[in-house]
Design a protein around this motif. Sequence first.
Motif, mmCIF file in Angstrom:
data_model
loop_
_atom_site.group_PDB
_atom_site.id
_atom_site.type_symbol
_atom_site.label_atom_id
_atom_site.label_comp_id
_atom_site.label_asym_id
_atom_site.label_seq_id
_atom_site.Cartn_x
_atom_site.Cartn_y
_atom_site.Cartn_z
ATOM 1 N N LEU A 154 0.845 -1.191 0.000
ATOM 2 C CA LEU A 154 0.000 0.000 0.000
ATOM 3 C C LEU A 154 0.881 1.241 0.000
ATOM 4 C CD1 LEU A 154 -2.726 -0.763 2.720
ATOM 5 C CD2 LEU A 154 -3.099 -0.603 0.264
ATOM 6 N N SER A 155 0.473 2.242 -0.729
ATOM 7 C CA SER A 155 1.189 3.511 -0.670
ATOM 8 C C SER A 155 0.800 4.224 0.626
ATOM 9 C CB SER A 155 0.817 4.387 -1.863
ATOM 10 O OG SER A 155 -0.544 4.804 -1.778
ATOM 11 N N GLY A 156 1.603 5.193 1.018
ATOM 12 C CA GLY A 156 1.280 5.963 2.216
ATOM 13 C C GLY A 156 -0.071 6.647 2.087
ATOM 14 N N LYS B 283 -5.705 7.053 3.743
ATOM 15 C CA LYS B 283 -7.104 7.141 3.317
ATOM 16 C C LYS B 283 -7.948 6.074 3.989
ATOM 17 C CE LYS B 283 -10.044 7.208 -0.814
ATOM 18 N NZ LYS B 283 -10.074 7.088 -2.299
ATOM 19 N N ALA B 284 -7.399 4.868 4.124
ATOM 20 C CA ALA B 284 -8.123 3.777 4.782
ATOM 21 C C ALA B 284 -8.163 3.966 6.290
ATOM 22 C CB ALA B 284 -7.471 2.440 4.434
ATOM 23 N N ASP C 173 3.836 -9.214 8.166
ATOM 24 C CA ASP C 173 4.922 -8.936 7.221
ATOM 25 C C ASP C 173 4.624 -7.646 6.455
ATOM 26 O OD1 ASP C 173 6.236 -11.186 8.021
ATOM 27 O OD2 ASP C 173 6.431 -12.052 6.018
ATOM 28 N N ASP C 174 3.360 -7.441 6.130
ATOM 29 C CA ASP C 174 2.907 -6.198 5.500
ATOM 30 C C ASP C 174 2.403 -5.293 6.613
ATOM 31 O OD1 ASP C 174 1.404 -4.169 4.214
ATOM 32 O OD2 ASP C 174 1.034 -5.456 2.492
ATOM 33 N N GLN C 175 3.239 -4.355 7.053
ATOM 34 C CA GLN C 175 2.934 -3.579 8.250
ATOM 35 C C GLN C 175 1.699 -2.698 8.093
ATOM 36 O OE1 GLN C 175 6.933 -1.803 8.835
ATOM 37 N NE2 GLN C 175 6.877 -2.735 10.847
#
Length: 311
Positions: A57-59, A64-65, A259-261
Amino acid sequence: MAKNTSSKKKDKKNKDKKKVEKAPVAVVSQPGEPIRSSFIEVKAEGDSVVAGPRPPLSGKEFEKALEPMQVELVKLQEWVKASGAKICVIFEGRDTAGKGGVIKRITERVSPRVFRVVALSAPTEREKSQMYFQRYFAHLPAAGEVVLFDRSWYNRAGVERVMGFTPLEQVETFLKFAPLVERAIIASGTILIKYWLEVSVDEQAKRFQERDQDYRKIWKLSPMDVQAQARWYDYSRARDAMFAATDTVDSPWYIVPSDDQKRARLNCIAHFLSLIPYTEVPREPIKFPKRQAKGDYVEPNHPYRYVPDKF
């Protein structure tokens, strides 16, 4: 002409069906299945299905989420204050798994007087002589509070066991009585939630290297953390024994693959909100009073010491 347009729309619709559909790992694993520590994407390619890592995911996408969930956290906070609810959330997991990052995002937009973070240091000599749970009981929430434990009484089942700080008999005694203690906490009216953040061995090694090389993160490296990679499977055995003894119907463990923070933070916060039966507390818009007149007030001739304007 209209027929051709309709046909193009139909073709586009069929193509859209073949677009990538993203899904997290299974919520419930099968007995004997290892804890997964990454997310997958499922891509439809004709009649076949291909699995692979999800793109990061981009910052901007993350923020946004996160924003609407932080609004919900404030609504939860107002409900907790109004209802007198007591919420206790335990964050455990492997070193570098991201407990602090999740907690930071939860508390970013709420009051520290309602959302309290408890991160206890090593016990003093006096605390070592107490009943094990005693020093944790003092931090449990009162009415109108949410307490977030950044590590908790489960230190006994993890680092104390692996590093030999506690005899195995005491660890086994802890595992035997922890579910009873938690049942008593729940019976007192406290909502108790337990999260375990899981990271893969390779990702953990990568994050340790980052902490060693980034001066802003060196404080996160303790002598105990350095042992995490060397004792990876000792920690795995300790975790497995802990789950076997304390993953109960009354007080289950919820696993957060991290793993995906960014996705781990979003998934954990969304899940936390889903577990609390809060409702939005009605509030009237505030009517701010008119500013008083200056009257005879005069600015003093004081030699103020201003902070240098460097930026």
